[in-house]
Design a protein around this motif. Structure first.
Motif, PDB file in Angstrom:
ATOM      1  N   LEU A  67       0.783  -1.260  -0.076  1.00 44.39           N
ATOM      2  CA  LEU A  67      -0.091  -0.061   0.029  1.00 44.39           C
ATOM      3  C   LEU A  67       0.776   1.341  -0.003  1.00 44.39           C
ATOM      4  O   LEU A  67       1.980   1.330   0.605  1.00 44.39           O
ATOM      5  N   PRO A 111      -8.367  -0.329   3.940  1.00 46.74           N
ATOM      6  CA  PRO A 111      -9.039  -1.509   3.064  1.00 46.74           C
ATOM      7  C   PRO A 111      -9.348  -2.554   3.858  1.00 46.74           C
ATOM      8  O   PRO A 111      -9.155  -2.536   4.986  1.00 46.74           O
ATOM      9  N   GLY A 146     -10.494  -7.477   0.997  1.00 51.03           N
ATOM     10  CA  GLY A 146     -10.461  -6.841  -0.302  1.00 51.03           C
ATOM     11  C   GLY A 146     -11.654  -6.699  -0.894  1.00 51.03           C
ATOM     12  O   GLY A 146     -12.005  -6.261  -2.085  1.00 51.03           O
ATOM     13  N   ARG A 201     -15.154  -4.916  -1.850  1.00 49.08           N
ATOM     14  CA  ARG A 201     -15.528  -3.478  -1.987  1.00 49.08           C
ATOM     15  C   ARG A 201     -17.033  -3.312  -1.927  1.00 49.08           C
ATOM     16  O   ARG A 201     -17.656  -2.062  -1.730  1.00 49.08           O
TER      17      ARG A 201
END
Length: 414
Positions: free
Chosen positions: A20, A148, A152, A154
């Protein structure tokens, strides 16, 4: 000021095989009694780890490992790497293990390897200074960056292959400050409200307004707050503050006067004017009645009674209802001049304008054009089942104008 707590900066370097950048970070205040498990939980809270079934592990600069007892035993018996003597994460204290400037590593979920760089600040902190409290666990007092999802994802059903769902065409009502919609909030029962005020029952009054849509009846609700404050102050104060804020925001005739009076009641201050126990309903009838029937009346500033001007005619009033003698005590009486229907028409126009249904709004606007506007308007409201809503709306405005009239003449309702 005692500064005995460590300031620990934690930056998220990456996880799930991804690095990141920029690194998201949080700065924690860590106390003398806090263990590494406390710090691990605080980090996982701060970085939004919702699945807490995975392992946590700290690695110090000298190679020592701090983790749970079972995992530590497995690592100690490993045939790979150097021989280690793991430290129990549930027992070891952070402040006794680390010194100022120390750099160490925190890993969450040994499979996905969410890796964090941790650094102890050179200067210790006072939790009361940076947090305002002395918490039982480490807490962040500064932070930056996006967090985040640990897997992962969304969106709720993200499987890593499906396309991103389409964005709604309009913002959510919460973003527009339009939630909950008015239809979701139960309406105010005006009969119950008035019954509570007349019977001087504070508990009944609070129950009548709690959880209800009161925005069209703020003047009517405000009339009961002084009584409720006197009987059940602690429960009534939040209601009073809410009504004050709503009145200030709405800002139609009489609202700021009532807001000031309610605020004075909260502060145990006297009202700014001559206090008279006036019935605002009766006053508004005299002020806004049909000018063809009467030109107004009088308010008794001693008792608060409202009289139509016919009460001054000795030919009409006899016996116990003898005519009032205004000229004998001129300072006792306040003249009330009837204003006619102009304000009432503006109320109808305002009520029509606020309707979300365009077709209904247009019908209401047509109804108030020309002679007979009041009758057509009320007939249409009855057919649309809006009579109760209109009654609350119009009564509140009439009471507000009556209150404003009194304030302009140095009188406050008490």
């Amino acid at each position: 000021m005692t500064r005995t707590w460590l300031s620990v900066t934690v930056e998220l370097l990456g996880g799930r095989g991804e690095e990141l950048w920029p690194w998201s970070g949080r700065i924690f205040a860590v106390g003398p009694s806090h263990t590494f498990m406390d710090l691990a939980n605080a980090i996982n809270d701060a970085f939004a780890r919702w699945d807490r079934s995975h392992l946590s592990m700290f690695t110090l600069a000298d190679g020592r490992v701090i983790t749970d007892e079972e995992t530590g035993a497995e690592m100690a018996g490993s045939i790979r790497g150097p021989v280690i003597a793991p430290i129990d994460i549930a027992i070891a204290k952070v402040t006794r293990t680390l010194e100022a400037g120390a750099e160490f590593q925190f890993t969450y979920d040994l499979g996905d390897s969410w890796m964090h760089r941790c650094v102890v600040g050179e200067v210790k902190v006072d939790p009361l200074e940076v947090l305002g409290v002395r918490p039982d666990v480490p807490l962040p007092y500064w932070g930056w960056g996006s967090i985040p999802d640990q897997y992962g994802r969304r969106w709720a059903t993200d499987d890593g292959e499906s396309p991103t769902p389409g964005k709604p065409g309009t913002p959510h009502p919460m973003l527009l400050h339009a939630w909950p919609a008015q239809v979701q909030v139960p309406g105010l029962d005006l009969s119950e409200l008035r019954g509570a005020i007349v019977s001087a029952d504070a508990g009944r009054f609070i129950a009548a307004v709690t959880g209800r849509d009161i925005d069209d009846a703020l003047q009517q609700v405000g009339a009961g707050i002084p009584m409720a404050l006197e009987q059940r102050r602690q429960e009534t104060e939040p209601v009073a503050l809410s009504v004050i804020n709503r009145l200030t925001w709405r800002g139609i005739a009489g609202d700021r006067v009532l807001a000031a009076d309610l605020l004075a009641g909260l502060r145990h201050e006297p009202l700014a004017g001559r206090v008279v126990p006036v019935d605002l309903d009766m006053l508004s009838i005299v002020l806004e009645g049909d000018p063809d029937l009467s030109t107004g009346g009088y308010l008794d500033l001693h008792a608060g009674h409202v009289y139509d001007e016919t009460a001054t005619d000795p030919m009409l009033m006899v016996g116990e209802d003898a005519a009032i003698e205004v000229e004998e005590e001129p300072d006792r009486w306040l003249r009330l001049n009837r204003t006619g229907s102009r304000n009432g028409w503006h109320d109808m126009a305002a009520f029509a304008e606020r309707q979300h249904d365009e077709a209904l709004r247009e019908r209401l606007e047509r109804a108030i054009e020309g002679k007979g506007a009041f009758y057509r308007f009320r007939d249409l409201l009855h057919g649309e089942n809006l009579s109760e809503q209109w009654h609350a709306f119009s009564t509140d405005r009439q009471m507000g104008r009556a209150r404003e009239f009194l304030a302009d003449n140095g009188v406050r309702v008490g």
